[in-house]
Motif scaffolding. Structure first.
Motif, PDB file in Angstrom:
ATOM      1  N   SER A 142      24.326  33.404  37.557  1.00 29.79           N
ATOM      2  CA  SER A 142      25.369  32.731  36.787  1.00 29.79           C
ATOM      3  C   SER A 142      26.451  33.672  36.268  1.00 29.79           C
ATOM      4  N   ILE A 143      26.346  34.956  36.502  1.00 26.97           N
ATOM      5  CA  ILE A 143      27.345  35.907  36.013  1.00 26.97           C
ATOM      6  C   ILE A 143      28.704  35.591  36.641  1.00 26.97           C
ATOM      7  N   ASN A 144      29.676  35.374  35.790  1.00 29.46           N
ATOM      8  CA  ASN A 144      31.010  34.977  36.243  1.00 29.46           C
ATOM      9  C   ASN A 144      31.800  36.206  36.708  1.00 29.46           C
ATOM     10  N   HIS A 145      32.300  36.169  37.933  1.00 26.34           N
ATOM     11  CA  HIS A 145      32.967  37.339  38.505  1.00 26.34           C
ATOM     12  C   HIS A 145      34.255  37.706  37.766  1.00 26.34           C
ATOM     13  N   LYS A 146      35.049  36.713  37.433  1.00 27.52           N
ATOM     14  CA  LYS A 146      36.313  37.011  36.759  1.00 27.52           C
ATOM     15  C   LYS A 146      36.057  37.726  35.418  1.00 27.52           C
ATOM     16  N   ILE A 147      35.091  37.197  34.650  1.00 25.45           N
ATOM     17  CA  ILE A 147      34.764  37.821  33.368  1.00 25.45           C
ATOM     18  C   ILE A 147      34.244  39.234  33.592  1.00 25.45           C
ATOM     19  N   GLU A 196      32.123  32.972  43.525  1.00 29.36           N
ATOM     20  CA  GLU A 196      32.828  33.253  42.278  1.00 29.36           C
ATOM     21  C   GLU A 196      31.873  33.559  41.141  1.00 29.36           C
ATOM     22  N   VAL A 197      30.587  33.352  41.369  1.00 38.06           N
ATOM     23  CA  VAL A 197      29.572  33.647  40.357  1.00 38.06           C
ATOM     24  C   VAL A 197      28.373  34.315  41.019  1.00 38.06           C
ATOM     25  N   GLY A 198      27.620  35.050  40.203  1.00 36.40           N
ATOM     26  CA  GLY A 198      26.356  35.607  40.665  1.00 36.40           C
ATOM     27  C   GLY A 198      26.432  37.078  41.050  1.00 36.40           C
ATOM     28  N   VAL A 199      25.418  37.819  40.628  1.00 32.62           N
ATOM     29  CA  VAL A 199      25.250  39.216  41.026  1.00 32.62           C
ATOM     30  C   VAL A 199      23.910  39.333  41.736  1.00 32.62           C
ATOM     31  N   ASN A 205      30.722  39.472  48.194  1.00 38.12           N
ATOM     32  CA  ASN A 205      30.373  39.306  49.605  1.00 38.12           C
ATOM     33  C   ASN A 205      29.270  40.296  49.976  1.00 38.12           C
ATOM     34  N   PRO A 206      28.057  40.112  49.418  1.00 40.61           N
ATOM     35  CA  PRO A 206      26.985  41.092  49.609  1.00 40.61           C
ATOM     36  C   PRO A 206      26.524  41.241  51.050  1.00 40.61           C
ATOM     37  N   THR A 207      26.739  40.215  51.903  1.00 40.70           N
ATOM     38  CA  THR A 207      26.305  40.315  53.293  1.00 40.70           C
ATOM     39  C   THR A 207      27.241  41.194  54.121  1.00 40.70           C
ATOM     40  N   GLY A 208      28.484  41.356  53.643  1.00 35.16           N
ATOM     41  CA  GLY A 208      29.440  42.183  54.374  1.00 35.16           C
ATOM     42  C   GLY A 208      30.166  41.450  55.471  1.00 35.16           C
ATOM     43  N   PHE A 209      29.841  40.151  55.666  1.00 35.50           N
ATOM     44  CA  PHE A 209      30.503  39.378  56.707  1.00 35.50           C
ATOM     45  C   PHE A 209      31.704  38.626  56.124  1.00 35.50           C
ATOM     46  N   ASP A 210      32.813  38.725  56.786  1.00 31.01           N
ATOM     47  CA  ASP A 210      34.033  38.056  56.319  1.00 31.01           C
ATOM     48  C   ASP A 210      34.032  36.614  56.835  1.00 31.01           C
TER      49      ASP A 210
END
Length: 340
Positions: free
Chosen positions: A35-40, A75-78, A64-69
């Motif tokens: 749930s960690i918000n990326h913008k924040i 927009e959320v999550g670590v 983009n943890p997989t590295g695939f474009d």
């Protein structure tokens, strides 16, 4: 981040000093890492003066943890598998820590929060924290629900609360009941292979490792190490009685003297960590110690090991130790999580 046993120690000290009418307020975040918000998060990084190139690299790894474009950047999550996940989570909650640690007796380990507050203000403090998380961090805490006391709860300090595997109260620390029962199950699970083809020597080596834990790569690992803050020594003596009982059931009464004791390991870990020889230090095993360990666990004869180069023996030894220690670490984490 402080280790969990350090956090529980500080809570126990505060609980002893608390008034009889004080309350524990325990809060747990719903799906914290996802749930960690990326913008924040990235605004926080930039506000700390982080190098823009570093922020860009972290942003790429998080979104983009997989590295695939593939256009599916979130927009959320670590992802918890990232090497920097814990650091990012600490940064994300730093403002929360600063805000509430100045006002209350406040403790946090990752997303598990515990406060000691006056009875009259417990509910309002809960609401204050829940509102702060929702507005400033886009996070939700579990609601106050008597049917789910494992998550968010208010309890008298005198009767105590469960936190990081312990039951903490104004009278001291003891291992919480579910963590305690998990250890009984771990012992039974360790001995169960004796009903099959497992060798007695192999099983007893693993049992001793469960009981004492170990030192490896300059770290202390194991159940007793984690729970060394407990003030209920009787729990460790009861574990020893259970081990003796189980060994007798498996016809291993003659081996009881070769099995180590929880109470002794607890004493050594708590009072003699720097000088003990009771707890194995895998970093400082001699070649003979390594060969004997391999012989006990893998069954390779000492004669065969004696024909190998030292580097070959060390390679077998470290692969074996790291495998066994990884299992021990997984079990130890399981003991202090909230699951049953």
């Amino acid at each position: 981040m402080r280790p969990p046993h350090d956090c529980t120690k500080r809570v126990a000290i505060a609980a002893k000093r608390a008034a009889a009418s004080d309350r524990f307020l325990r809060l747990d975040v719903v799906n914290f890492y996802p749930s960690i918000n990326h913008k924040i998060l990235f605004d926080q990084l930039r506000g700390k003066g982080a190098d823009p190139r570093t922020v860009a690299l972290i942003e790429r790894a998080v979104t983009n943890p997989t590295g695939f474009d593939n256009g599916d950047a979130s927009e959320v999550g670590v992802p918890q598998g990232l090497s920097i996940s814990n650091i990012l989570s600490m940064l994300y909650l730093e403002g929360l820590d600063d805000h509430f640690s100045e006002k209350y007796q406040y403790f946090r380990y990752v997303d598990d929060l515990l406060l000691i507050v006056a009875e009259a203000e417990a509910v309002s403090v809960h609401n204050e924290i829940a509102d702060y998380m929702q507005v400033d961090l886009a996070l939700r805490t579990h609601e106050l629900d008597p049917k789910q006391p494992d998550k968010t709860a208010i309890t008298p300090v005198e009767s105590g609360t469960e936190y990081l595997g312990y039951h903490i109260s104004s009278t001291g620390l003891r291992i919480r009941e579910r963590s305690y029962k998990k250890m009984f199950r771990a012992i039974v699970g360790c001995l169960r292979p004796l009903k099959g083809t497992a060798r007695t020597e192999q099983v007893l080596w693993r049992l001793n490792l469960i009981i004492t834990g170990c030192r490896v790569e300059e770290r202390s690992v194991g159940w007793v190490f984690f729970f060394r803050q407990s003030t209920d020594v009787g729990q460790f003596h009861r574990m020893d009685a259970f081990v003796r009982q189980q060994l007798k059931l498996y016809g291993l009464k003659d081996h009881i003297s070769s099995v180590k004791r929880f109470a002794k390991a607890y004493h050594e870990t708590r009072y003699n960590r720097g000088g003990t020889t009771y707890i194995p230090d895998f970093d400082n095993f001699t070649l003979a110690d390594m060969m004997r360990a391999i012989h006990l666990v893998k069954g390779t004869s000492l004669e065969a090991l004696g024909t190998m180069d030292r580097s070959e023996v060390e390679d077998i030894y470290w692969k074996m130790v790291k495998r066994e220690v990884a299992k021990l670490e997984r079990e130890t984490v399981d003991f202090f999580t909230y699951g049953s």
